[in-house]
Design an enzyme around this catalytic site. Structure first.
Site, PDB file in Angstrom:
ATOM      1  N   GLN A 182      -0.692 -21.925 -26.486  1.00  0.00           N
ATOM      2  CA  GLN A 182      -0.678 -23.209 -27.174  1.00  0.00           C
ATOM      3  C   GLN A 182      -0.478 -24.383 -26.222  1.00  0.00           C
ATOM      4  OE1 GLN A 182       2.386 -22.693 -30.139  1.00  0.00           O
ATOM      5  NE2 GLN A 182       1.335 -20.961 -31.087  1.00  0.00           N
TER       6      GLN A 182
ATOM      7  N   HIS B 187       4.672 -22.682 -28.498  1.00  0.00           N
ATOM      8  CA  HIS B 187       5.550 -23.760 -28.942  1.00  0.00           C
ATOM      9  C   HIS B 187       5.887 -24.783 -27.856  1.00  0.00           C
ATOM     10  CE1 HIS B 187       7.100 -20.562 -32.035  1.00  0.00           C
ATOM     11  NE2 HIS B 187       5.799 -20.802 -32.136  1.00  0.00           N
TER      12      HIS B 187
ATOM     13  N   GLU C  47       7.601 -27.391 -42.235  1.00  0.00           N
ATOM     14  CA  GLU C  47       8.458 -28.429 -42.790  1.00  0.00           C
ATOM     15  C   GLU C  47       7.969 -29.832 -42.469  1.00  0.00           C
ATOM     16  OE1 GLU C  47      12.670 -25.924 -42.286  1.00  0.00           O
ATOM     17  OE2 GLU C  47      12.387 -27.836 -41.245  1.00  0.00           O
TER      18      GLU C  47
ATOM     19  N   TYR D  84      18.398 -29.847 -37.528  1.00  0.00           N
ATOM     20  CA  TYR D  84      17.430 -29.466 -38.563  1.00  0.00           C
ATOM     21  C   TYR D  84      17.353 -27.955 -38.776  1.00  0.00           C
ATOM     22  CZ  TYR D  84      16.453 -34.320 -38.954  1.00  0.00           C
ATOM     23  OH  TYR D  84      16.609 -35.669 -39.198  1.00  0.00           O
TER      24      TYR D  84
ATOM     25  N   TYR E 176       6.897 -12.724 -38.694  1.00  0.00           N
ATOM     26  CA  TYR E 176       5.488 -12.420 -38.959  1.00  0.00           C
ATOM     27  C   TYR E 176       5.316 -10.996 -39.491  1.00  0.00           C
ATOM     28  CZ  TYR E 176       4.386 -16.790 -36.644  1.00  0.00           C
ATOM     29  OH  TYR E 176       4.312 -18.123 -36.317  1.00  0.00           O
TER      30      TYR E 176
END
Length: 369
Positions: A84, A148, A242, A252, A263
């Protein structure tokens, strides 16, 4: 197998299949125009004062696009293009016309460790080349994990700079530890210095740039047009994406609280809320895999004005979120099935522009034309 057992298995399979779907209704009363063709992963893009566009391709290119002509910008820093990670977001300084600063985030291998982590740089554009490059922040440590990196860039109404960095696939150490990068929203001055009122600037061992923590992988960030609040969205695991409204110093919750599961389907927490942790403003089960985010403030879309747009990578649509104050009360699919929506920007002409993987950038037209 008996007929009764076959029926039971069929019902179970249908139930599992149904639970994996997103049932958001489709709004077909719109069309689109392909503005920039032949892009692979247009992570971010901005409009220059002359209405040209600067577009980041994840593989490491910045493209200047004007009047149908693409030019590859020289001098782009080397990116760590893995999983990513790659060349990520791009934004202009609010006073760009006078100072010329362009901000980018990207996965960087700079440092002693193998792999990479998210970095923030600013530079100026001269003769199709990035010059005066300044590395403002580099998350550590490097890791070969491909997950991430985040990352979005946003300026608030005071000119402060916010950057999201994902927890790099290390949920057990990074997001809840203020001494570690990752799983955080950071706030800087435009030159990369730390605001004196950042919430953890006096906390021993804390990274002083941290503004909020307990995040997983925020790939959407937008400034609320009326309140000036910073809104983000972030990927959950399997379920539990979210929307959050960022407050200074707030936790958070990731991974101590979540509406998602592993997963594999197993649970990693039994909590969807805990004292001292901010609940999500909105969440999705199943996950839509959100990327890109923009509020509609333009009169081009009178029925949608004030709505929040969120791209869906997984289900390949633009999620049109109707708001009642700060709550999502209705959602509908736009650009359904066109491709993985990566980036969303309201242009200076008031139209919404959407970056779609393996297609390009399209202009959203408010009714079929």
């Amino acid at each position: 197998m008996t007929l009764k057992k076959l029926v039971a298995v069929g019902v179970l399979m249908f139930t599992l299949y149904s639970c994996a779907q997103n049932n958001t209704q489709t709004n077909d009363n719109h069309s689109y125009e392909l503005v920039v063709p032949d892009l692979q992963i247009p992570w971010g893009f901005v409009f220059l004062p002359d209405n040209a566009m600067l577009i980041t391709e994840k593989k490491g290119d910045i493209i200047h696009f004007k009047n149908g002509v693409k030019t590859i910008i020289e001098g782009v820093p080397e990116v760590y293009n893995r999983g990513q990670g790659g060349l990520l977001d791009i934004q202009l300084h609010p006073n760009y016309k006078n100072n010329g600063w362009i901000y980018i985030t990207y996965a960087s291998s700079e440092g002693d460790d193998k792999g990479g982590n998210t970095a923030l740089m600013r530079a100026k554009l001269k003769n199709d080349t990035l010059v005066e490059k300044q590395l403002l922040y580099k998350a550590t440590p490097n890791t070969t994990n491909g997950q991430h990196f985040g990352s979005r860039i946003l300026f608030d109404n005071k000119g402060d700079l916010y950057v999201s960095i994902g927890e790099r696939g290390n949920r057990d150490e990074n997001p809840q530890d203020l001494s570690r990068d990752g799983g955080k929203i950071y706030r800087f001055h435009d030159d990369g210095s730390i605001p004196s009122d950042n919430p953890f600037i006096q906390t021993p061992n804390a990274k002083p740039g941290i503004y909020s923590y307990g995040h997983r992988n925020p790939q959407g960030m937008a400034l609320h047009p009326k309140t000036g609040e910073v809104w983000i969205h972030e990927h959950g695991p399997k379920g539990g994406d979210e929307i959050n409204i960022i407050k200074p110093g707030a936790n958070y919750g990731w991974p101590k609280v979540s509406y998602g599961v592993n997963y594999s389907g197993t649970k990693f927490t039994k909590h969807t809320s805990l004292p001292g942790m901010e609940p999500p403003n909105h969440y999705w089960v199943p996950s839509i895999a959100p990327s890109g985010m923009a509020f509609i403030t333009s009169n081009k879309y009178p029925e949608w004005k004030g709505n929040l747009l969120v791209g869906s990578l997984k289900f390949q649509y633009l999620d049109n979120c109707y708001l009642n104050h700060d709550k999502v009360i209705k959602e509908e699919r736009l650009l359904d099935g066109l491709g993985r929506v990566r980036s969303v920007v309201q242009g200076p002409d008031g139209y919404i522009y959407v970056g779609i993987e393996n297609l390009g950038i399209v202009k959203l037209l408010p009714s079929k034309q």
